[in-house]
Design a protein around this motif. Structure first.
Motif, PDB file in Angstrom:
ATOM      1  N   SER A   1       0.841  -1.193   0.000  1.00 18.46           N
ATOM      2  CA  SER A   1       0.000   0.000   0.000  1.00 18.46           C
ATOM      3  C   SER A   1       0.876   1.242   0.000  1.00 18.46           C
ATOM      4  O   SER A   1       2.063   1.183   0.331  1.00 18.46           O
ATOM      5  N   PRO A   2       0.277   2.382  -0.342  1.00 21.49           N
ATOM      6  CA  PRO A   2       1.019   3.636  -0.262  1.00 21.49           C
ATOM      7  C   PRO A   2       1.548   3.912   1.148  1.00 21.49           C
ATOM      8  O   PRO A   2       2.606   4.506   1.300  1.00 21.49           O
ATOM      9  N   ILE A   3       0.837   3.441   2.160  1.00 19.45           N
ATOM     10  CA  ILE A   3       1.313   3.632   3.543  1.00 19.45           C
ATOM     11  C   ILE A   3       2.599   2.846   3.766  1.00 19.45           C
ATOM     12  O   ILE A   3       3.532   3.338   4.403  1.00 19.45           O
ATOM     13  N   ASP A   4       2.658   1.622   3.227  1.00 19.39           N
ATOM     14  CA  ASP A   4       3.890   0.832   3.321  1.00 19.39           C
ATOM     15  C   ASP A   4       5.053   1.581   2.673  1.00 19.39           C
ATOM     16  O   ASP A   4       6.169   1.593   3.187  1.00 19.39           O
TER      17      ASP A   4
ATOM     18  N   GLN B   1       5.344   7.410  -5.433  1.00 18.06           N
ATOM     19  CA  GLN B   1       4.098   6.660  -5.333  1.00 18.06           C
ATOM     20  C   GLN B   1       3.513   6.389  -6.722  1.00 18.06           C
ATOM     21  O   GLN B   1       3.079   5.282  -7.006  1.00 18.06           O
TER      22      GLN B   1
ATOM     23  N   GLN C   1       5.321   4.868   2.245  1.00 12.55           N
ATOM     24  CA  GLN C   1       5.679   6.019   3.090  1.00 12.55           C
ATOM     25  C   GLN C   1       6.567   5.579   4.249  1.00 12.55           C
ATOM     26  O   GLN C   1       7.566   6.233   4.560  1.00 12.55           O
ATOM     27  N   LYS C   2       6.211   4.473   4.882  1.00 16.99           N
ATOM     28  CA  LYS C   2       7.014   3.966   6.008  1.00 16.99           C
ATOM     29  C   LYS C   2       8.414   3.574   5.535  1.00 16.99           C
ATOM     30  O   LYS C   2       9.404   3.841   6.206  1.00 16.99           O
TER      31      LYS C   2
ATOM     32  N   LYS D   1      10.676   6.649   4.981  1.00 19.54           N
ATOM     33  CA  LYS D   1      10.787   7.607   6.079  1.00 19.54           C
ATOM     34  C   LYS D   1      12.232   8.095   6.198  1.00 19.54           C
ATOM     35  O   LYS D   1      13.167   7.302   6.215  1.00 19.54           O
TER      36      LYS D   1
END
Length: 64
Positions: A5-8, A57, A10-11, A14
């Protein structure tokens, strides 16, 4: 491979500083313990340099 996912993403990125070369982002993702599938997708993008996280992304998830 698990769904990414996009959250993965972003993490995984970091602490990355932009603009950034693809190889630098792959290194950041690896040091942040990113999933191998995410690192592979990132390393296989056709883009060599990214101006920001939105570009990353789009390159990683834009073709799905």
């Amino acid at each position: 491979m698990a769904d990414l996912s996009p959250i993965d993403l972003q993490k995984a990125l970091k602490g990355a500083e932009y603009p950034a070369a693809k190889d630098d982002l792959v290194s950041v993702a690896r040091s942040n313990g990113a999933d191998d599938g995410l690192v592979k997708k990132l390393s296989e993008t056709g883009t060599k340099r990214f101006d920001g996280p939105n570009e990353v992304q789009k390159a990683v998830f834009g073709n799905e």
